[in-house]
Design a protein around this motif. Sequence first.
Motif, PDB file in Angstrom:
ATOM      1  N   PHE A 175       0.830  -1.207   0.000  1.00 18.58           N
ATOM      2  CA  PHE A 175       0.000   0.000   0.000  1.00 18.58           C
ATOM      3  C   PHE A 175       0.866   1.259   0.000  1.00 18.58           C
ATOM      4  N   ALA A 176       1.880   1.298   0.844  1.00 21.40           N
ATOM      5  CA  ALA A 176       2.707   2.496   0.965  1.00 21.40           C
ATOM      6  C   ALA A 176       3.404   2.836  -0.345  1.00 21.40           C
ATOM      7  N   VAL A 177       3.918   1.807  -1.036  1.00 25.53           N
ATOM      8  CA  VAL A 177       4.604   2.048  -2.306  1.00 25.53           C
ATOM      9  C   VAL A 177       3.646   2.648  -3.323  1.00 25.53           C
ATOM     10  N   LEU A 178       2.458   2.055  -3.439  1.00 29.13           N
ATOM     11  CA  LEU A 178       1.504   2.548  -4.436  1.00 29.13           C
ATOM     12  C   LEU A 178       0.922   3.897  -4.047  1.00 29.13           C
ATOM     13  N   PHE A 179       0.669   4.104  -2.757  1.00 28.17           N
ATOM     14  CA  PHE A 179       0.145   5.386  -2.306  1.00 28.17           C
ATOM     15  C   PHE A 179       1.126   6.507  -2.627  1.00 28.17           C
ATOM     16  N   ALA A 180       2.399   6.288  -2.298  1.00 34.59           N
ATOM     17  CA  ALA A 180       3.415   7.307  -2.577  1.00 34.59           C
ATOM     18  C   ALA A 180       3.532   7.559  -4.072  1.00 34.59           C
ATOM     19  N   GLN A 181       3.460   6.494  -4.841  1.00 31.85           N
ATOM     20  CA  GLN A 181       3.600   6.620  -6.288  1.00 31.85           C
ATOM     21  C   GLN A 181       2.464   7.421  -6.911  1.00 31.85           C
ATOM     22  N   VAL A 182       1.230   7.069  -6.547  1.00 32.81           N
ATOM     23  CA  VAL A 182       0.066   7.668  -7.194  1.00 32.81           C
ATOM     24  C   VAL A 182      -0.217   9.076  -6.678  1.00 32.81           C
ATOM     25  N   LEU A 183       0.328   9.436  -5.527  1.00 36.46           N
ATOM     26  CA  LEU A 183       0.198  10.829  -5.072  1.00 36.46           C
ATOM     27  C   LEU A 183       0.627  11.821  -6.145  1.00 36.46           C
ATOM     28  N   LEU A 184       1.583  11.424  -6.979  1.00 37.42           N
ATOM     29  CA  LEU A 184       2.147  12.346  -7.967  1.00 37.42           C
ATOM     30  C   LEU A 184       1.324  12.448  -9.245  1.00 37.42           C
ATOM     31  N   TYR A 185       0.459  11.477  -9.503  1.00 40.92           N
ATOM     32  CA  TYR A 185      -0.181  11.416 -10.811  1.00 40.92           C
ATOM     33  C   TYR A 185      -1.109  12.589 -11.138  1.00 40.92           C
ATOM     34  N   PRO A 186      -2.062  12.944 -10.254  1.00 40.48           N
ATOM     35  CA  PRO A 186      -2.987  14.019 -10.641  1.00 40.48           C
ATOM     36  C   PRO A 186      -2.292  15.349 -10.926  1.00 40.48           C
ATOM     37  N   GLY A 187      -1.188  15.627 -10.249  1.00 37.08           N
ATOM     38  CA  GLY A 187      -0.495  16.903 -10.445  1.00 37.08           C
ATOM     39  C   GLY A 187       0.851  16.755 -11.121  1.00 37.08           C
ATOM     40  N   ALA A 188       1.007  15.697 -11.951  1.00 38.69           N
ATOM     41  CA  ALA A 188       2.311  15.445 -12.571  1.00 38.69           C
ATOM     42  C   ALA A 188       2.768  16.620 -13.430  1.00 38.69           C
ATOM     43  N   THR A 189       1.843  17.235 -14.158  1.00 34.11           N
ATOM     44  CA  THR A 189       2.235  18.368 -15.000  1.00 34.11           C
ATOM     45  C   THR A 189       2.679  19.562 -14.158  1.00 34.11           C
ATOM     46  N   ASP A 190       2.010  19.785 -13.025  1.00 35.72           N
ATOM     47  CA  ASP A 190       2.408  20.875 -12.132  1.00 35.72           C
ATOM     48  C   ASP A 190       3.781  20.598 -11.519  1.00 35.72           C
ATOM     49  N   LEU A 191       4.048  19.318 -11.206  1.00 34.41           N
ATOM     50  CA  LEU A 191       5.311  18.961 -10.582  1.00 34.41           C
ATOM     51  C   LEU A 191       6.483  19.183 -11.529  1.00 34.41           C
ATOM     52  N   VAL A 192       6.370  18.697 -12.768  1.00 37.67           N
ATOM     53  CA  VAL A 192       7.499  18.873 -13.689  1.00 37.67           C
ATOM     54  C   VAL A 192       7.684  20.342 -14.059  1.00 37.67           C
ATOM     55  N   ALA A 193       6.607  21.124 -14.009  1.00 36.06           N
ATOM     56  CA  ALA A 193       6.751  22.564 -14.234  1.00 36.06           C
ATOM     57  C   ALA A 193       7.621  23.184 -13.140  1.00 36.06           C
ATOM     58  N   ALA A 194       7.557  22.634 -11.931  1.00 33.92           N
ATOM     59  CA  ALA A 194       8.406  23.122 -10.842  1.00 33.92           C
ATOM     60  C   ALA A 194       9.875  22.802 -11.083  1.00 33.92           C
ATOM     61  N   VAL A 228       5.150  13.951   1.384  1.00 36.55           N
ATOM     62  CA  VAL A 228       4.242  13.018   2.055  1.00 36.55           C
ATOM     63  C   VAL A 228       4.533  11.581   1.626  1.00 36.55           C
ATOM     64  N   GLY A 229       4.720  11.358   0.337  1.00 34.68           N
ATOM     65  CA  GLY A 229       4.999  10.020  -0.161  1.00 34.68           C
ATOM     66  C   GLY A 229       6.284   9.456   0.410  1.00 34.68           C
ATOM     67  N   GLY A 230       7.325  10.275   0.494  1.00 33.31           N
ATOM     68  CA  GLY A 230       8.585   9.820   1.048  1.00 33.31           C
ATOM     69  C   GLY A 230       8.466   9.428   2.508  1.00 33.31           C
ATOM     70  N   ALA A 231       7.717  10.198   3.280  1.00 38.81           N
ATOM     71  CA  ALA A 231       7.544   9.890   4.701  1.00 38.81           C
ATOM     72  C   ALA A 231       6.779   8.588   4.894  1.00 38.81           C
ATOM     73  N   VAL A 232       5.704   8.386   4.128  1.00 38.37           N
ATOM     74  CA  VAL A 232       4.904   7.164   4.241  1.00 38.37           C
ATOM     75  C   VAL A 232       5.742   5.941   3.878  1.00 38.37           C
ATOM     76  N   LEU A 233       6.520   6.043   2.821  1.00 43.99           N
ATOM     77  CA  LEU A 233       7.319   4.902   2.364  1.00 43.99           C
ATOM     78  C   LEU A 233       8.416   4.553   3.371  1.00 43.99           C
ATOM     79  N   ALA A 234       9.086   5.560   3.911  1.00 48.46           N
ATOM     80  CA  ALA A 234      10.140   5.298   4.893  1.00 48.46           C
ATOM     81  C   ALA A 234       9.573   4.664   6.158  1.00 48.46           C
ATOM     82  N   LEU A 235       8.423   5.133   6.621  1.00 45.00           N
ATOM     83  CA  LEU A 235       7.794   4.536   7.802  1.00 45.00           C
ATOM     84  C   LEU A 235       7.415   3.076   7.552  1.00 45.00           C
ATOM     85  N   ALA A 236       6.920   2.783   6.363  1.00 44.74           N
ATOM     86  CA  ALA A 236       6.571   1.402   6.033  1.00 44.74           C
ATOM     87  C   ALA A 236       7.803   0.509   6.094  1.00 44.74           C
ATOM     88  N   GLY A 237       8.944   1.027   5.642  1.00 45.66           N
ATOM     89  CA  GLY A 237      10.176   0.246   5.702  1.00 45.66           C
ATOM     90  C   GLY A 237      10.590  -0.069   7.122  1.00 45.66           C
TER      91      GLY A 237
END
Length: 384
Positions: free
Chosen positions: A16-35, A166-175
């Motif tokens: 769950f943590a891997v997929l949650f962190a991964q998909v967090l980026l999808y809806p705003g992927a265009t905004d992220l790469v613009a950054a 947020v994704g990085g924190a969730v994934l590290a805690l899962a580890g």
Amino acid sequence: MSDVRRERASLAGVVFAVLFAQVLLYPGATDLVAAFDASDPETASRWFLAAEFGAFVAFAGVWGALSDRAGRRVPFIAMGAVAGGVGYGALAAANVRLAGALVLRAAQGAVTIGAFSLAMTMLMDLSDDHGKNMGAAGIAIGLGTALGAPVGGELTEIAPRLPLVVGGAVLALAGVFALRVPDRAPEGHGDSLRAGLRVLSNRPSLSVPYAFGFIDRFTAGFFALVGTLYFRQEFGLDAGATGLTLALFFAPFALLQYPFGRLSDRIGRTIPIAVGSATYGLAVVGVGFAPALGLAQGGMVVVGVLGALMAPATMALVTDIAGDDERGVGMAGFNAAGSLGFLAGIVGGGWVAESWGFESAFLLAGGTELLLAALALPALLRLD
């Protein structure tokens, strides 16, 4: 709660943590790469998502072979999850342009796939209830993506890089929590890495679930990018509303995986895979040709239900075929095939949508699903 159920829930939490962190980026992927100063955010978002999956394909087998050889899973899962969380944090903090971000993204993917694939492999190790175990993996995948999409959309509206934090924190805690799970891996075989990877060529029957895994993840990758652009451009949805719409697919995909996985333990793998694949492609095409937002959203629900019917049976088929000391490589091969499909869905679907429009792209995705399923179905029936 029994020990097996507790371990099943803990390992599903890592997935769950891997997929949650991964998909967090999808809806705003265009905004992220613009950054990251991308000159063409839509094209750049495609390559940003693809960089991770390219690393998944390259390194899934390596993690699996190392685990099978060592006879251990837990240290590799914890290492991959924590290192993946650090990779997300580096992306959030780094002052780099797009090229540097792609390098960091690939490095993050190379370690994250270890946690993801080996957590699923440990679910294979738990018991002979393969459909139930893979149903737990499937529900974790579905819940991660279902929650990641809307949460990621809301976080993006606050700040484009916040989903990375947020994704990085969730994934590290899962580890860290994964270290509490007992290691049930079979005794290591001691073969070299190259010999371990040759397992895939020694068991050609694995190509059947791999083919269906490729097909299913192809459409998932397609929806991750093209679906996001489609709902934002054709229906004028913002990042938050797009995330909620994507969740209409991911929610039933998550909630139905466990019962459908148990069903496949009772009736076999062939019927769920065959029935699902025969109708899934048509449902995908229906979403792209829907004349109104409500119909398109209803189509997303149908796609999610059919995906839930196929996914746990396909993963359980890998478990049925692979030997006890080959499970790490066997599941790694499945995830590599799936990642190739996801990558093809992102790059191919995005290119077709950009060149010929959304209707052509949805025809490509649905038609590819139908064609490849028709080609793979005879081999599935022979295997059964």
